[in-house]
Enzyme design. Structure first.
Site, short mmCIF file in Angstrom:
data_model
loop_
_atom_site.label_atom_id
_atom_site.label_comp_id
_atom_site.label_asym_id
_atom_site.label_seq_id
_atom_site.Cartn_x
_atom_site.Cartn_y
_atom_site.Cartn_z
N VAL A 16 0.80 -1.24 0.16
CA VAL A 16 0.07 0.03 -0.06
C VAL A 16 0.82 1.31 -0.10
CG1 VAL A 16 -1.94 -1.11 1.15
CG2 VAL A 16 -0.32 -0.02 2.57
N GLU A 17 0.11 2.36 -0.41
CA GLU A 17 1.02 3.77 -0.49
C GLU A 17 1.91 3.50 -1.50
OE1 GLU A 17 1.97 5.47 3.15
OE2 GLU A 17 -0.27 5.74 3.88
N GLY A 18 1.90 2.86 -2.50
CA GLY A 18 2.61 2.70 -3.40
C GLY A 18 3.53 1.41 -3.46
#
Length: 807
Positions: free
Chosen positions: A499-501
């Protein structure tokens, strides 16, 4: 006399280049070389005079800016423009979103160690510390991740506590009813909760990171802030942020969610608004959200807003109970039961004032998201990674001393020492990285590249740490149940990685892809000068860039040959100073290789992701090593932490060399690679990582030094001694530690022939009869063994419980 001129030639060139006077170095060095030749062969004076004149002419052309710009720069600029990468609108916004700091120093090849050392990394304030020691401690006491995983949600009591104690308002100012905490305190709250329950930590961190509150604080109108922020702080509104969709993962700007500006009915009145359609997935808190932060492409085909028809990515606040919205179903992320699920909207109408920032915010969503992520990546996932690492270190170090095989604690075996050293060193390094990055955020910066490093490399290090911990605990690590807290942390690893990239793309596209342009002292300036056709600006940037390359071409081999002794560092004791010097050498080598890759590949470099990934590794480990030294220095360079620092820094230096060697091995322009190799590695690769002694020192510090162990794991929650899992392990360790000397005395007596071998209690009784042990020592042994037996037990379920477990 000849030797004098030769020495003057070489010395002038090296000295002037080393201090950054590259052109003067070439002129003085070249002139001295001509004089050296003349002294050696006077009959060649005429030829050398001509060469000297040519050298003077070159110095005039290159050294006098007005002449240089007219005859060199104007012709060079168009060719350079063709070699540079092209930037799309979203890439440009991403580049402009963050700020730079120490990452710029690393790209320069000459880090300012004095400035880094003096940079303040403050801990929580007294008010923040009181919250950590009060409401956070109380919340952790009420959390049972095993029971939460069986129930599939947090207990209602916990939800009530989160609302009542303003856990959803950590970042919201007190004037709006929130807590107004610093980034450091925010992260410490998440870390402590995550050490107890990742489900609860995610529930707390999402409303406080990339979500409506963060966006409203920076971009919302006064009316939006006044209406929503108090409700969010009190937990009256549960927010989610809908960004990711089937078509838009790491490339979030590719979303096909759409909003059309039109007129429609809102609460009985006709207003100017937006008709929305979206399909989002993987949205945390969506199943229970009352307020949706939505990212979509805004179109205004009828010009109702008076601007362009295609306005771009926009963010808006959408009440979750509007007609046309489907929400409430859940995904199951690795069995970790935080609320996460899809949301869709079809023909959903909201007034134009729902745009965050009002009409002025139309089309500004991508900028908002990039600026928020540049700070947000520093907090949430590095904090979860730190929690997992510290729990693993605490659990494994206790288990390694409590669990015995062959009458010896397993932590004494070299095969176990090796992963213990990795656990200790990496745990220290990622917390140091987290702390320094948070301090940068609290100083008002938005460190886009450094936050990406913290997110990607902290979560990846957590993966290594927890895998090592699972290996050490062996069978006890793979049996699910309330006693096994590592299994629940293990399940969260892919979530943090993703998550978050996703880390794969964060490594190659953000850390180096953005860093090479945004953090480099000259590249962005060169690109902007070309875009504006500013010859003077380009001239200054380009020739400054050449000077930087020349300086690093001299610094890198000199520092390598001298083990960094030429690197300027502020006075300190041995370990910190020594590692700063070596990191300075590695920074010069990185800067030189990076510039060579940029020069030879140009715009093609961003498609050579294996090379950019290795350069990202080098940059990241330079930062991690620097953060490790800073934490050690800020703590007063305590001897108890020295072994962790040595292991972590030796690892960081070896990783930088490994990455740079990989770039040189695979650089397509082979002549450049051959030219660079003796400059970067004049004596070959010398950074080989920690040796066995260093690993043993780190492992023993974790196992035997209570002060070091406490400092390494200070951010986590410690449960009661009677609680299954870590609580009973800690109690067993307390019982087992004083019994170790007694057991050693027994083994020594058997080895010396004073006692015959016998099992457990029989041997102890024989030792009492022989006068080797006292009765109270036997009692202590029995207490320690009982505690050990309890601590190493695993869970077992009857048939009905087992079936219920897998429903």
């Amino acid at each position: 006399m000849t030797l004098f001129w030769i020495a003057l030639s070489a010395g002038s060139f090296l000295a002037l280049t080393f201090v950054g006077r590259a052109y003067l170095a070439w002129v003085v060095g070249g002139a001295a070389a001509l004089l050296a030749g003349a002294a050696a062969a006077p009959e060649s004076w005429g030829v050398l005079s001509v060469l000297a004149a040519l050298l003077a002419l070159a110095a005039l052309v290159y050294g006098v800016p007005s002449v240089r710009r007219r005859w060199i720069t104007r012709r060079l600029m168009p060719r350079f423009a063709r070699a540079l990468p092209t930037l799309g609108d979203t890439e440009r916004v991403a580049l402009e979103a963050g700020t730079v700091g120490f990452d710029r120093d690393l790209f320069s090849g000459r880090p300012d160690w004095n400035r880094l050392a003096s940079f303040r990394t403050a801990g929580p304030t007294p008010r923040e510390r009181a919250f950590l020691d009060g409401p956070v401690e109380d919340l952790c006491r009420d959390l049972d991740e095993w029971q939460i995983s069986q129930a599939g949600d947090l207990p209602e009591k916990v939800w009530s506590t989160l609302r009542h104690e303003r856990f959803f308002g950590l970042i919201i100012p007190e004037s709006y009813g929130g807590l107004g905490f610093s980034a450091r305190a925010h992260a410490d709250v998440v870390t402590k909760i995550a050490s107890r329950s990742v489900t609860a930590a995610v529930t707390v961190m999402v409303p406080n990171s990339l979500g409506p509150a963060e966006l409203l604080l920076h971009y919302g109108t006064k009316e939006q802030c006044a209406h929503y922020l108090p409700r969010l702080a009190r937990g009256e509104e549960i927010p989610c942020f809908a960004l990711t969709g089937p078509e838009a993962g790491s490339d979030a700007a590719a979303t096909d969610s759409e909003g059309i500006v039109c007129r429609g009915s809102w609460r009985g009145e006709e207003v100017l608004g937006i008709r929305l359609r979206w399909h989002k997935r993987y949205i945390t808190l969506a199943p229970v959200a009352t307020l949706i932060g939505l990212a979509f492409r805004l179109r205004d085909p009828d010009g109702l807003l008076g601007g362009e028809p295609e306005l771009g990515i926009t963010c808006a606040l959408v009440p979750a109970d509007l007609p046309g919205i489907e929400i409430g179903t859940r995904h199951d992320p690795m069995g970790v039961p935080f609320q996460n699920g899809p949301t869709t909207g079809q023909d959903v109408f909201v007034p134009v004032d729902a745009i965050i920032g009002g009409r002025a915010g139309a089309g500004q969503g991508w900028k908002m998201l990039m600026e928020s992520l540049s700070a947000g990546r520093s907090i949430s996932l590095p904090s979860v990674a730190t929690a997992g690492a510290q729990v693993a270190a605490r659990v494994t170090s206790a288990y390694a001393m409590v669990r015995e095989q062959f009458d010896t604690p397993i932590g004494r075996f070299e095969g176990v020492e090796e992963p213990l050293a990795r656990i200790a060193g990496l745990t220290y390094a990622i917390d140091a990285t987290r702390t320094l990055t948070l301090a940068t955020v609290d100083a008002g910066e938005r460190p886009a590249v450094l936050s990406a490093i913290a997110k990607a490399y902290c979560t990846d290090a957590m993966r290594t740490i927890v895998n090592d911990a699972m290996d050490i605990r062996a069978g006890a690590a793979i049996m699910r149940g309330p006693r096994n807290i590592l299994e629940r942390i293990y399940a969260t690893i892919p979530i943090g990685i993703t998550v978050e990239g996703a880390n794969i793309l964060t490594r190659s596209m953000i850390i180096y892809g953005q860093g090479a342009i945004r953090c480099h002292p000259y590249v962005l300036e060169e690109m902007e000068a070309i875009a504006t056709a500013d010859v003077g600006r380009f001239d200054r940037a380009f020739f400054g860039h050449l000077g930087l390359v020349a300086r690093n071409a001299v610094r890198a081999p000199l520092l390598a040959l001298s083990s960094g002794l030429r690197e300027r560092t502020m006075p300190s004791r041995g370990v910190a100073r020594r590692f700063r010097r070596r990191l300075g050498r590695s920074s010069a080598a990185f800067a030189l290789v990076s510039d060579a890759a940029l020069a030879t590949l140009g715009g093609r470099l961003k498609r050579r992701e294996k090379i950019t990934g290795r350069l990202a590794d080098a940059l990241a480990w330079l930062y991690i090593g620097s953060a490790t030294v800073k934490r050690f220095q800020d703590a007063g360079e305590p001897e108890s932490e020295r072994a962790f620092v040595v292991w972590a820094c030796e690892t960081a230096l070896a990783e930088v060399d490994r990455a740079l060697s990989g770039v040189l091995r695979n650089l397509p322009t082979r002549w450049m690679a051959y030219l660079l190799a003796p400059l970067v590695f004049p004596l070959g690769r010398r950074e080989r990582g920690p040796d066995d002694r260093m690993g043993s020192d780190a492992a023993r510090a974790l196992l035997e030094d209570a002060e070091a162990r406490e400092a390494l794991t200070s951010a986590i929650y410690l449960p009661r001694a009677d609680e299954p899992g870590l609580g009973r392990l800690e109690a067993a360790l307390e019982e087992a530690t004083p019994a170790l000397a007694i057991e050693s005395a027994l083994r020594r007596a058997v080895a010396e022939g004073r006692l015959d071998p016998a099992p457990g209690i029989e041997l102890a009784e024989a030792a009492v009869a022989a006068g080797i042990l006292r009765e109270e020592e036997v009692d202590r042994l029995a207490s320690a063994r009982a505690a050990r037996d309890e601590a190493v037990r695993v869970d077992a379920f009857d048939a009905k419980e087992f079936v219920d477990l897998h429903r």
